[in-house]
Design an enzyme around this catalytic site. Structure first.
Site, PDB file in Angstrom:
ATOM      1  N   LYS A  43     -18.591  -7.686   3.462  1.00  0.00           N
ATOM      2  CA  LYS A  43     -18.479  -9.132   3.752  1.00  0.00           C
ATOM      3  C   LYS A  43     -17.465  -9.502   4.822  1.00  0.00           C
ATOM      4  CE  LYS A  43     -19.136 -10.174  -1.063  1.00  0.00           C
ATOM      5  NZ  LYS A  43     -18.168 -10.411  -2.080  1.00  0.00           N
ATOM      6  N   HIS A  97       0.842  -1.208   0.000  1.00  0.00           N
ATOM      7  CA  HIS A  97       0.000   0.000   0.000  1.00  0.00           C
ATOM      8  C   HIS A  97       0.879   1.261   0.000  1.00  0.00           C
ATOM      9  CE1 HIS A  97      -3.217  -2.610   2.125  1.00  0.00           C
ATOM     10  NE2 HIS A  97      -3.704  -2.312   0.946  1.00  0.00           N
ATOM     11  N   ARG A 130      -1.473  -6.009  -8.328  1.00  0.00           N
ATOM     12  CA  ARG A 130      -0.314  -6.847  -7.989  1.00  0.00           C
ATOM     13  C   ARG A 130      -0.078  -7.920  -9.042  1.00  0.00           C
ATOM     14  NH1 ARG A 130      -2.876  -8.274  -2.367  1.00  0.00           N
ATOM     15  NH2 ARG A 130      -4.539  -8.367  -3.888  1.00  0.00           N
ATOM     16  N   SER A 184      -3.136  -7.668   2.888  1.00  0.00           N
ATOM     17  CA  SER A 184      -3.425  -7.478   4.313  1.00  0.00           C
ATOM     18  C   SER A 184      -3.880  -8.793   4.944  1.00  0.00           C
ATOM     19  CB  SER A 184      -4.527  -6.430   4.494  1.00  0.00           C
ATOM     20  OG  SER A 184      -4.110  -5.186   3.993  1.00  0.00           O
TER      21      SER A 184
HETATM   22  O1  PNS Z   1      -8.451  -2.858   0.237  1.00  0.00           O
HETATM   23  P1  PNS Z   1      -9.639  -3.469  -0.423  1.00  0.00           P
HETATM   24  O2  PNS Z   1     -10.478  -4.250   0.576  1.00  0.00           O
HETATM   25  O3  PNS Z   1      -9.296  -4.280  -1.632  1.00  0.00           O
HETATM   26  O4  PNS Z   1     -10.539  -2.226  -0.940  1.00  0.00           O
HETATM   27  C1  PNS Z   1     -11.764  -2.453  -1.522  1.00  0.00           C
HETATM   28  C2  PNS Z   1     -12.558  -1.128  -1.661  1.00  0.00           C
HETATM   29  C3  PNS Z   1     -12.634  -0.408  -0.337  1.00  0.00           C
HETATM   30  C4  PNS Z   1     -11.862  -0.240  -2.662  1.00  0.00           C
HETATM   31  C5  PNS Z   1     -13.955  -1.527  -2.180  1.00  0.00           C
HETATM   32  O5  PNS Z   1     -14.462  -2.545  -1.391  1.00  0.00           O
HETATM   33  C6  PNS Z   1     -14.948  -0.377  -2.152  1.00  0.00           C
HETATM   34  O6  PNS Z   1     -14.883   0.489  -2.990  1.00  0.00           O
HETATM   35  N1  PNS Z   1     -15.853  -0.377  -1.134  1.00  0.00           N
HETATM   36  C7  PNS Z   1     -16.869   0.629  -0.987  1.00  0.00           C
HETATM   37  C8  PNS Z   1     -18.250   0.090  -1.379  1.00  0.00           C
HETATM   38  C9  PNS Z   1     -18.456   0.198  -2.886  1.00  0.00           C
HETATM   39  O7  PNS Z   1     -18.380   1.268  -3.463  1.00  0.00           O
HETATM   40  N2  PNS Z   1     -18.677  -0.958  -3.523  1.00  0.00           N
HETATM   41  C10 PNS Z   1     -18.809  -1.042  -4.960  1.00  0.00           C
HETATM   42  C11 PNS Z   1     -17.437  -1.090  -5.607  1.00  0.00           C
HETATM   43  S1  PNS Z   1     -17.537  -1.119  -7.380  1.00  0.00           S
END
Ligand code: PNS
Length: 173
Positions: A49, A25, A99, A136
């Site tokens: 989730k 990150h 990645r 993570s």
């Molecule tokens: O670090 P992560 O868990 O891969 O990040 C995922 C994240 C936070 C970018 C994604 O889950 C997100 O955007 N969550 C907010 C809810 C949302 O907008 N969902 C639709 C995504 S298209």
């Protein structure tokens, strides 16, 4: 965003769970901060989730410590849809790290969804090869089963993880 001058006036959002932040990150933050005028590192409050191991306050504090010295980056957080947050923050672009090729499949549909909801594009930075296996969730699993993750997370994160492991061990004894 067609030249360097415009890029310097661009507000970018790098969203994530950051549960916890890793060196992967941080590498993306450092490189994105060089590309854009302003970088908002935005922590999603309730990842879909799953419930985070680190509280929002812990994640904010860890990230703030990690990005001290990157003058154009700051830590924010958001609830709900990323697309809504992007619009309310008046962001010009979303930044994500990729990645491995398998990341691309889910990220591509997320990018399209976010663009259709907000009109904002997602730009991808390739992760440094040395962090291509770092996530993570793996870091947490390895660390809390006794493995060494010191080369995979920034020092402030390692410290908070050690505190959490100590309190977990104490609560079990
Ligand atoms: O670090 P992560 O868990 O891969 O990040 C995922 C994240 C936070 C970018 C994604 O889950 C997100 O955007 N969550 C907010 C809810 C949302 O907008 N969902 C639709 C995504 S298209």
């Amino acid at each position: 965003m067609t030249n360097g001058k415009l890029a310097r006036t661009t507000r970018a959002i790098y969203p994530g769970s950051f549960d916890p932040p890793t060196n992967g990150h941080l590498d993306v933050v450092e490189r994105a901060a060089k590309c854009f005028g302003e970088l908002l590192v935005a922590i999603v409050v309730n990842p879909q989730k799953r419930s985070p191991m680190f509280s929002l306050d812990e994640r904010v504090a860890m990230l703030k410590e990690c990005i001290t010295g990157i003058h154009n980056a700051r830590v924010e957080h958001f609830h709900g849809l990323l697309a809504d947050y992007v619009k309310s923050a008046n962001a010009d672009v979303i930044v994500k790290g990729l990645r491995v090729v398998s990341d691309f499949e889910s990220e591509m549909s997320a990018a399209m969804m976010n663009r259709s909801l907000s009109g904002v594009d997602t730009l991808f930075l390739m992760s440094d090869q040395k962090y291509s296996f770092v996530s993570s969730s793996l870091v947490k699993e390895v660390y809390f089963l006794g493995g060494d993750v010191a080369s995979l997370v920034p020092d402030p994160v390692l410290r908070v993880m050690a505190e959490k492991r100590t309190s977990q061990l104490e609560s079990r004894s």
